[in-house]
Design an enzyme around this catalytic site. Structure first.
Site, PDB file in Angstrom:
ATOM      1  N   SER A 164       0.805  -1.226   0.000  1.00  0.00           N
ATOM      2  CA  SER A 164       0.000   0.000   0.000  1.00  0.00           C
ATOM      3  C   SER A 164       0.834   1.272   0.000  1.00  0.00           C
ATOM      4  CB  SER A 164      -0.933   0.006   1.216  1.00  0.00           C
ATOM      5  OG  SER A 164      -0.210  -0.191   2.417  1.00  0.00           O
ATOM      6  N   HIS A 195      -0.715   6.259   6.154  1.00  0.00           N
ATOM      7  CA  HIS A 195      -0.224   5.966   4.812  1.00  0.00           C
ATOM      8  C   HIS A 195       0.126   7.262   4.075  1.00  0.00           C
ATOM      9  CE1 HIS A 195      -1.600   1.861   5.392  1.00  0.00           C
ATOM     10  NE2 HIS A 195      -1.032   1.534   4.251  1.00  0.00           N
TER      11      HIS A 195
END
Length: 289
Positions: free
Chosen positions: A38, A271
């Protein structure tokens, strides 16, 4: 007149040589393949691709930015959220009943550029940190309860896990070389999540003492990736150093990493955000040039 013509000719030749040198340094890749998890795919960063949607693959992730900047002949991005090194060689089931094919299948004999950013999901390393540490902060806000939680008989079990990830990266790089022996292979490290100094518990709810430990965990993981790259005829791209000052606590829009609050229109929790992908792409491009 002859001198003028000569100067013009020399000048034109110099420009052509400079242009050719620049082009050879920044372009000329026939087939670029991006592999990774990711931190490569970019979940929730607009615009999201649908092939499959569960991979969280953004059209603004760093491989897409790199491919556009290099004007590559062909670009294949098979990075996928949740992937670990085993998903390079096997199909990966993703949310919404999707399947991401084995990432290594994207490689061809004529692939000449590969970036790979993976390892943080092996043995649920990253997930265990972000799901466990915030819940331990209230018990000792200024201490290091998460580091203590993962210590067994004085041994840091997270550090032990990172030691077991290294051989997996070695094997992955070996598989890449087998499929694309002529490729330039870049192992892209992880950017920093926590600041070098200071705290921001409203954004990164780790205990104060666990910030330094989180930084050490990232450094250890990146070192494992760097060592594997050196052993596997690949190049390591350090994004941890260049991301100093762009951690989750950074203010004024300079953060490369999102904090604890997931934003389905910008980035997954903990993230990279779009600016982070652009920052990592710049580091990768610098390494290539």
């Amino acid at each position: 007149m002859r001198i003028t013509r000569l100067l013009v000719a020399v000048s034109s030749a110099a420009i052509l040589l400079t242009t050719a040198a620049t082009a050879s340094a920044t372009a000329g890749f026939h087939h670029y393949v991006a592999l990774g998890d990711s931190y490569t795919s970019g979940p929730f960063i607009p615009a999201q691709r649908l092939d499959p949607l569960g991979c969280g693959r953004s059209t603004a992730n760093y491989p897409s930015v790199v491919a556009a900047a290099l004007h590559v002949g062909a670009f294949t991005d098979v990075s996928c959220a949740g992937a670990d090194t085993t998903d390079l060689a096997r199909p990966q089931q993703v949310p919404l009943n999707g399947t991401n094919a084995p990432q290594l299948d994207a490689l061809r004999l004529d692939t000449d550029l590969v970036t790979v950013g993976i390892g943080g999901n092996d043995f649920d390393l990253f997930d265990r940190l972000v799901t466990t540490c915030p819940g331990l902060r209230p018990s000792d806000p200024t201490g290091n309860p998460c580091e203590e939680h993962f210590a067994t008989n004085g041994v840091d079990t997270v550090k032990t896990v990172i030691g077991t990830i290294r051989p997996r990266i070695d094997a992955a790089l070996g598989a890449i070389r087998q499929r694309s022996p002529g490729a330039r292979v870049l192992v892209v490290g992880y950017p920093r999540i926590a600041p070098e100094n200071g705290y921001c518990p409203d954004v990164l709810p780790f205990a104060d003492g666990d910030y330094a430990w989180l930084n050490q965990v990232e450094r250890d993981l990146n070192q494992a990736l760097e060592d594997a790259a050196a052993n596997g005829d690949a190049e390591f791209v350090d994004t941890y150093g260049p991301s100093r000052g762009h951690d989750a606590c950074a203010r004024g829009g300079s953060a490369w990493i999102n904090g604890k609050d997931q934003d389905v229109f910008a980035a997954a929790a903990y993230h990279p955000v779009k600016a982070g992908m652009a920052g990592v792409a710049a580091v990768v491009l610098k390494a290539l040039r």
